[in-house]
Scaffold this motif. Structure first.
Motif, PDB file in Angstrom:
ATOM      1  N   MET A   1      43.188  86.721 -39.420  1.00 22.60           N
ATOM      2  CA  MET A   1      41.828  86.563 -40.051  1.00 22.60           C
ATOM      3  C   MET A   1      40.847  86.851 -39.050  1.00 22.60           C
ATOM      4  O   MET A   1      39.750  87.356 -39.527  1.00 22.60           O
ATOM      5  CB  MET A   1      41.751  85.123 -40.232  1.00 22.60           C
ATOM      6  N   TYR A   2      40.990  86.396 -37.739  1.00 21.30           N
ATOM      7  CA  TYR A   2      39.991  86.867 -36.746  1.00 21.30           C
ATOM      8  C   TYR A   2      39.861  88.316 -36.408  1.00 21.30           C
ATOM      9  O   TYR A   2      38.899  88.785 -36.343  1.00 21.30           O
ATOM     10  CB  TYR A   2      40.011  86.040 -35.586  1.00 21.30           C
ATOM     11  N   LEU A   3      41.035  88.923 -36.178  1.00 24.41           N
ATOM     12  CA  LEU A   3      40.865  90.284 -35.763  1.00 24.41           C
ATOM     13  C   LEU A   3      41.673  91.219 -36.350  1.00 24.41           C
ATOM     14  O   LEU A   3      41.038  92.239 -36.678  1.00 24.41           O
ATOM     15  CB  LEU A   3      41.359  90.059 -34.210  1.00 24.41           C
ATOM     16  N   LEU A   4      42.995  90.861 -36.628  1.00 25.75           N
ATOM     17  CA  LEU A   4      43.936  92.111 -37.177  1.00 25.75           C
ATOM     18  C   LEU A   4      43.567  91.977 -38.822  1.00 25.75           C
ATOM     19  O   LEU A   4      43.911  93.256 -39.240  1.00 25.75           O
ATOM     20  CB  LEU A   4      45.423  91.526 -36.908  1.00 25.75           C
ATOM     21  N   GLU A   5      43.528  91.046 -39.512  1.00 22.02           N
ATOM     22  CA  GLU A   5      43.157  91.051 -40.795  1.00 22.02           C
ATOM     23  C   GLU A   5      41.850  90.534 -41.252  1.00 22.02           C
ATOM     24  O   GLU A   5      41.612  89.707 -42.097  1.00 22.02           O
ATOM     25  CB  GLU A   5      44.245  90.206 -41.370  1.00 22.02           C
ATOM     26  N   ASN A   6      40.980  91.013 -40.485  1.00 22.03           N
ATOM     27  CA  ASN A   6      39.611  90.401 -40.540  1.00 22.03           C
ATOM     28  C   ASN A   6      38.888  91.496 -41.831  1.00 22.03           C
ATOM     29  O   ASN A   6      38.601  92.692 -41.382  1.00 22.03           O
ATOM     30  CB  ASN A   6      38.634  90.585 -39.250  1.00 22.03           C
ATOM     31  N   PRO A   7      38.600  91.235 -42.885  1.00 23.76           N
ATOM     32  CA  PRO A   7      38.027  92.120 -44.050  1.00 23.76           C
ATOM     33  C   PRO A   7      36.687  92.604 -43.413  1.00 23.76           C
ATOM     34  O   PRO A   7      36.304  93.810 -43.992  1.00 23.76           O
ATOM     35  CB  PRO A   7      37.918  91.265 -45.075  1.00 23.76           C
ATOM     36  N   VAL A   8      35.887  91.886 -42.784  1.00 16.87           N
ATOM     37  CA  VAL A   8      34.473  92.454 -42.211  1.00 16.87           C
ATOM     38  C   VAL A   8      34.670  93.357 -41.321  1.00 16.87           C
ATOM     39  O   VAL A   8      34.142  94.508 -41.300  1.00 16.87           O
ATOM     40  CB  VAL A   8      33.696  91.060 -41.632  1.00 16.87           C
ATOM     41  N   LEU A   9      35.569  93.304 -40.468  1.00 16.83           N
ATOM     42  CA  LEU A   9      35.754  94.176 -39.581  1.00 16.83           C
ATOM     43  C   LEU A   9      36.344  95.559 -40.147  1.00 16.83           C
ATOM     44  O   LEU A   9      36.003  96.678 -39.910  1.00 16.83           O
ATOM     45  CB  LEU A   9      36.795  93.713 -38.391  1.00 16.83           C
ATOM     46  N   GLN A  10      37.565  95.419 -41.009  1.00 19.77           N
ATOM     47  CA  GLN A  10      37.955  96.492 -41.670  1.00 19.77           C
ATOM     48  C   GLN A  10      36.868  97.462 -42.568  1.00 19.77           C
ATOM     49  O   GLN A  10      36.952  98.604 -42.542  1.00 19.77           O
ATOM     50  CB  GLN A  10      39.123  96.068 -42.469  1.00 19.77           C
ATOM     51  N   ARG A  11      35.974  96.505 -43.108  1.00 19.42           N
ATOM     52  CA  ARG A  11      35.024  97.144 -44.197  1.00 19.42           C
ATOM     53  C   ARG A  11      34.011  97.792 -43.161  1.00 19.42           C
ATOM     54  O   ARG A  11      33.613  98.977 -43.593  1.00 19.42           O
ATOM     55  CB  ARG A  11      34.476  96.206 -44.886  1.00 19.42           C
ATOM     56  N   GLU A  12      33.730  97.228 -42.288  1.00 20.01           N
ATOM     57  CA  GLU A  12      32.489  97.931 -41.375  1.00 20.01           C
ATOM     58  C   GLU A  12      33.181  99.212 -40.662  1.00 20.01           C
ATOM     59  O   GLU A  12      32.270  99.949 -40.507  1.00 20.01           O
ATOM     60  CB  GLU A  12      31.938  96.997 -40.167  1.00 20.01           C
ATOM     61  N   LEU A  13      34.311  99.230 -40.268  1.00 17.76           N
ATOM     62  CA  LEU A  13      34.859 100.314 -39.511  1.00 17.76           C
ATOM     63  C   LEU A  13      35.091 101.533 -40.542  1.00 17.76           C
ATOM     64  O   LEU A  13      34.685 102.651 -40.055  1.00 17.76           O
ATOM     65  CB  LEU A  13      36.314  99.798 -38.997  1.00 17.76           C
ATOM     66  N   LEU A  14      35.507 101.154 -41.745  1.00 21.18           N
ATOM     67  CA  LEU A  14      35.745 102.304 -42.775  1.00 21.18           C
ATOM     68  C   LEU A  14      34.532 102.843 -43.050  1.00 21.18           C
ATOM     69  O   LEU A  14      34.399 104.052 -43.171  1.00 21.18           O
ATOM     70  CB  LEU A  14      36.381 101.838 -43.924  1.00 21.18           C
ATOM     71  N   VAL A  15      33.391 102.128 -43.030  1.00 17.53           N
ATOM     72  CA  VAL A  15      32.089 102.663 -43.524  1.00 17.53           C
ATOM     73  C   VAL A  15      31.530 103.303 -42.519  1.00 17.53           C
ATOM     74  O   VAL A  15      30.830 104.424 -42.704  1.00 17.53           O
ATOM     75  CB  VAL A  15      31.369 101.462 -44.134  1.00 17.53           C
ATOM     76  N   SER A  98      32.555  82.998 -48.903  1.00 12.13           N
ATOM     77  CA  SER A  98      33.707  83.769 -48.750  1.00 12.13           C
ATOM     78  C   SER A  98      34.571  82.682 -48.154  1.00 12.13           C
ATOM     79  O   SER A  98      34.159  81.986 -47.509  1.00 12.13           O
ATOM     80  CB  SER A  98      33.722  85.095 -48.260  1.00 12.13           C
ATOM     81  N   PRO A  99      35.935  83.108 -48.235  1.00 14.07           N
ATOM     82  CA  PRO A  99      37.001  82.063 -47.260  1.00 14.07           C
ATOM     83  C   PRO A  99      36.980  82.227 -45.952  1.00 14.07           C
ATOM     84  O   PRO A  99      37.524  81.509 -45.227  1.00 14.07           O
ATOM     85  CB  PRO A  99      38.336  82.312 -48.042  1.00 14.07           C
ATOM     86  N   LYS A 101      35.978  82.328 -41.984  1.00 12.89           N
ATOM     87  CA  LYS A 101      35.442  81.319 -41.354  1.00 12.89           C
ATOM     88  C   LYS A 101      34.316  81.862 -40.450  1.00 12.89           C
ATOM     89  O   LYS A 101      34.188  83.004 -40.258  1.00 12.89           O
ATOM     90  CB  LYS A 101      36.374  80.744 -40.154  1.00 12.89           C
ATOM     91  N   PRO A 102      33.260  81.080 -40.122  1.00 12.98           N
ATOM     92  CA  PRO A 102      31.932  81.560 -39.142  1.00 12.98           C
ATOM     93  C   PRO A 102      32.681  82.441 -38.037  1.00 12.98           C
ATOM     94  O   PRO A 102      31.929  83.306 -37.673  1.00 12.98           O
ATOM     95  CB  PRO A 102      31.200  80.444 -38.964  1.00 12.98           C
ATOM     96  N   GLY A 103      33.564  81.914 -37.394  1.00 13.03           N
ATOM     97  CA  GLY A 103      33.715  82.803 -36.028  1.00 13.03           C
ATOM     98  C   GLY A 103      34.496  84.071 -36.643  1.00 13.03           C
ATOM     99  O   GLY A 103      34.221  85.077 -35.637  1.00 13.03           O
ATOM    100  N   ALA A 104      35.199  84.117 -37.611  1.00 13.85           N
ATOM    101  CA  ALA A 104      35.772  85.630 -38.094  1.00 13.85           C
ATOM    102  C   ALA A 104      34.942  86.396 -38.616  1.00 13.85           C
ATOM    103  O   ALA A 104      34.810  87.634 -38.109  1.00 13.85           O
ATOM    104  CB  ALA A 104      36.785  85.385 -39.076  1.00 13.85           C
ATOM    105  N   ILE A 105      33.786  86.076 -38.828  1.00 15.32           N
ATOM    106  CA  ILE A 105      32.573  86.692 -39.479  1.00 15.32           C
ATOM    107  C   ILE A 105      31.913  87.393 -38.019  1.00 15.32           C
ATOM    108  O   ILE A 105      31.475  88.378 -38.028  1.00 15.32           O
ATOM    109  CB  ILE A 105      31.353  85.977 -40.255  1.00 15.32           C
ATOM    110  N   VAL A 106      31.635  86.375 -37.319  1.00 17.96           N
ATOM    111  CA  VAL A 106      30.638  86.855 -35.818  1.00 17.96           C
ATOM    112  C   VAL A 106      31.627  87.811 -35.234  1.00 17.96           C
ATOM    113  O   VAL A 106      31.345  88.779 -34.683  1.00 17.96           O
ATOM    114  CB  VAL A 106      30.521  85.399 -35.075  1.00 17.96           C
ATOM    115  N   ILE A 107      33.020  87.574 -35.032  1.00 18.51           N
ATOM    116  CA  ILE A 107      33.889  88.456 -34.327  1.00 18.51           C
ATOM    117  C   ILE A 107      33.867  89.918 -35.099  1.00 18.51           C
ATOM    118  O   ILE A 107      33.937  91.067 -34.689  1.00 18.51           O
ATOM    119  CB  ILE A 107      35.156  87.944 -34.261  1.00 18.51           C
ATOM    120  N   GLY A 108      33.989  89.773 -36.409  1.00 17.46           N
ATOM    121  CA  GLY A 108      34.041  91.013 -37.312  1.00 17.46           C
ATOM    122  C   GLY A 108      32.963  91.935 -37.177  1.00 17.46           C
ATOM    123  O   GLY A 108      33.038  93.167 -36.855  1.00 17.46           O
ATOM    124  N   LYS A 109      31.770  91.161 -36.940  1.00 16.48           N
ATOM    125  CA  LYS A 109      30.422  91.891 -36.737  1.00 16.48           C
ATOM    126  C   LYS A 109      30.224  92.516 -35.703  1.00 16.48           C
ATOM    127  O   LYS A 109      29.889  93.560 -35.394  1.00 16.48           O
ATOM    128  CB  LYS A 109      29.225  90.950 -37.302  1.00 16.48           C
TER     129      LYS A 109
END
Length: 564
Positions: A1-15, A98-99, A101-109
């Protein structure tokens, strides 16, 4: 959720990484580095590693410091809009709901914003390793320098993400990020150069101190950013479009701006309570009283406090204890204006396009000249007054330090350079606002043009003097190891170095050192200066501003980018 399956990170990288712009930036960066290696490579048939190690180390320092400065300039541009962009697009509340966590959003961004910059740095490693055969630098030293560079990039990115969570607009986040990052970057570059005589000691000191400090900074800022996301301010869909300035003043901590008192009313005048007088420019009145400060004065208060805090030690050294270094303080004032000035003008026209009110504005009886002059003067007034707060130490020094009494003409020249720079930054920002549709694109283009004109010419001259300048020793023994082709190329290389020196005339930083300064002080070296180059800079700057304003008026008359 924090790194490997982080949807924020995956979306930003693809875009971000699949765009044509990302590919073109990577290609241009590699071509630039390859050109530097090609032109800086020694033009000899036989290379003596025992005698040319100093040149190889200078080339390595040029590469590292160049990438370090570029990283410090590019990291805020990639990361400072990560969360403010969500707020501006009205998707911030959906992200919080969204489900994740704030830490996952920060790391993904954070990882997503720095992935492209990290890719640029890693892809430059093979080109830099071509310099290893020149000697003077070991492989371990090169890898350690890149490790320190990546740690610095992560720290700068985390600072920008933290600022992005604190502000409502990308422009405010970008300016404060630069104000916090640039002093750190300049201090790091100074330490790197100061310890340059001993590469092993330099890397040992940096490896021992930089990673722990950077790690602590990243952890603390990530915790702060996650808490800000967990307990956000009122982020109602329309709740932050306009800020109640009176309420903000009552709740402000630290510096408080009183808009009805001097000198605050110079850059933040109060709202109008009476009807507008006849023959006044309504565009200017709206901009200076309402538009610029619709998002509150938080950014202004932080900018004033940070800039004054940084100016105190620099002022004491450069203006009072060592007055021969007065141009360095003037350069700090110009750097402050470069960072702050474009913010108040880069969105003048693009904000009208984003609100779809530009075509309505042009159908009024207000002429294009009045529209552009009103928006220009409003942005120039705020940026110049904020910059003027840093000039009172110079005026005080002119009274207290006798060395400035005989250099009154030089002091006037310093002030004129700063004034012209204030006009230029505001004019460039307004010009980019006319040319682009979005405020973010206008602001970034403005910074790119300013950096290219003000700093890029100086960087090119530094490299040209290092790579293209003819050798000082012209004895016969030197020409024995130089090929016949090198002898014919040498005049051309000298000409390139001369052209690079001439190009610096467009930079206000170079104009400061073109002003003569005579200091009757033991151990101080006078600056002979060059009044002719100073005059050329003033003429070019004034002519460029006049040309841009005339062009903007013509574009408005032809309805450039008015209707979608």
């Amino acid at each position: 959720m924090y790194l490997l399956e982080n949807p924020v990170l995956q979306r930003e990288l693809l875009v971000n990484l699949r765009t044509v712009r990302a590919f073109l930036l990577l290609l241009a960066y590699q071509i630039l580095l390859a050109a530097i290696v090609y032109f800086a490579w020694p033009q000899v048939e036989r290379l003596d590693l025992s005698s040319d190690q100093e040149a190889a180390r200078r080339l390595f320092d040029l590469f590292f410091l160049g990438q370090f400065v570029l990283a410090s300039l590019m990291a805020p541009s990639f990361a400072s809009g990560t969360l403010t962009g969500e707020k501006e697009r009205k998707t911030y509340e959906m992200l919080l709901a969204s489900p994740l966590k704030p830490g996952a959003i920060v790391i993904g961004k954070l990882f997503a914003s720095l992935a492209h910059l990290a890719l640029l740095i890693f892809t430059s490693l093979p080109i830099v390793m071509l310099c290893l055969p020149l000697g003077g630098v070991s492989l371990y030293e090169l890898l350690a320098a890149y490790a320190i560079l990546m740690v610095a990039v992560a720290t700068f990115g985390m600072i920008s993400v933290a600022c992005s969570s604190f502000f409502q607009r990308t422009s405010a986040s970008l300016v404060v990020s630069y104000l916090l990052i640039l002093p750190i970057a300049l201090a790091g570059a100074f330490i790197w150069q100061m310890l340059g005589e001993n590469g092993g000691l330099r890397l040992l000191v940096l490896l021992v101190t930089v990673p722990p400090l950077a790690g602590a900074t990243i952890v603390l800022l990530s915790l702060y950013t996650a808490r800000t996301l967990l307990y956000p301010n009122d982020v109602g869909s329309e709740g932050k479009d306009v800020v109640d300035l009176e309420k903000e003043a009552r709740e402000a901590v630290g510096l408080v701006i009183q808009r009805d008192q001097f000198p605050d009313r110079l850059f933040a005048p109060p709202k109008r309570t009476q009807l507008l007088e006849d023959h006044r420019n309504p565009v200017y009145d709206k901009e200076i009283h309402s538009e610029i400060f619709a998002q509150g004065t938080l950014m202004l208060r932080l900018v004033i406090q940070i800039s004054m805090f940084l100016a105190i030690p620099l002022m004491a050294v450069c203006l009072y204890f060592k007055p021969q270094y007065a141009p360095f303080y003037m350069a700090y004032v110009i750097l402050f204006n470069v960072l702050v000035g474009p913010v108040f003008s880069a969105g003048s026209i693009t904000s009208e396009r984003e609100r779809e009110t530009l075509d309505l504005l042009l159908t009024t009886e207000i002429s294009p000249w009045m529209i552009l002059s009103g928006k220009l003067v409003a942005g120039f007034r705020v940026s110049s007054v904020l910059t003027g707060f840093l000039l009172w130490p110079l005026l005080l020094a002119c009274v207290m330090v006798p060395y400035y009494w005989t250099n009154w003409l030089s002091v006037i020249a310093y002030l004129s350079v700063i004034l012209v720079t204030c006009v230029t930054t505001s004019m460039l920002a307004l010009f980019c606002s006319v040319m682009f549709r979005k405020t973010s694109h206008s602001l970034m283009c403005t910074y790119l043009v300013i950096i290219a004109l003000f700093c890029g010419t100086l960087a090119f001259d530094y490299f040209a003097q290092l790579a293209f300048a003819p050798p000082v020793d012209t004895s016969e023994t030197q020409y024995e190891v130089v090929s016949s082709t090198t002898r014919t190329v040498e005049p051309r290389l000298s000409a390139v170095a001369q052209v690079s020196r001439d190009l610096t005339v467009v930079s206000p930083f170079s104009a400061l050192w073109d002003v003569p300064l005579k200091v009757d002080l033991d151990g101080a070296k006078d600056n002979d200066g060059n009044w002719a180059r100073f005059g050329v800079y003033m003429a070019l700057a004034i002519g460029m501003n006049f040309f841009m304003f005339i062009t903007m008026v013509w574009l408005f008359r032809t309805r450039w980018r008015v209707a979608y």
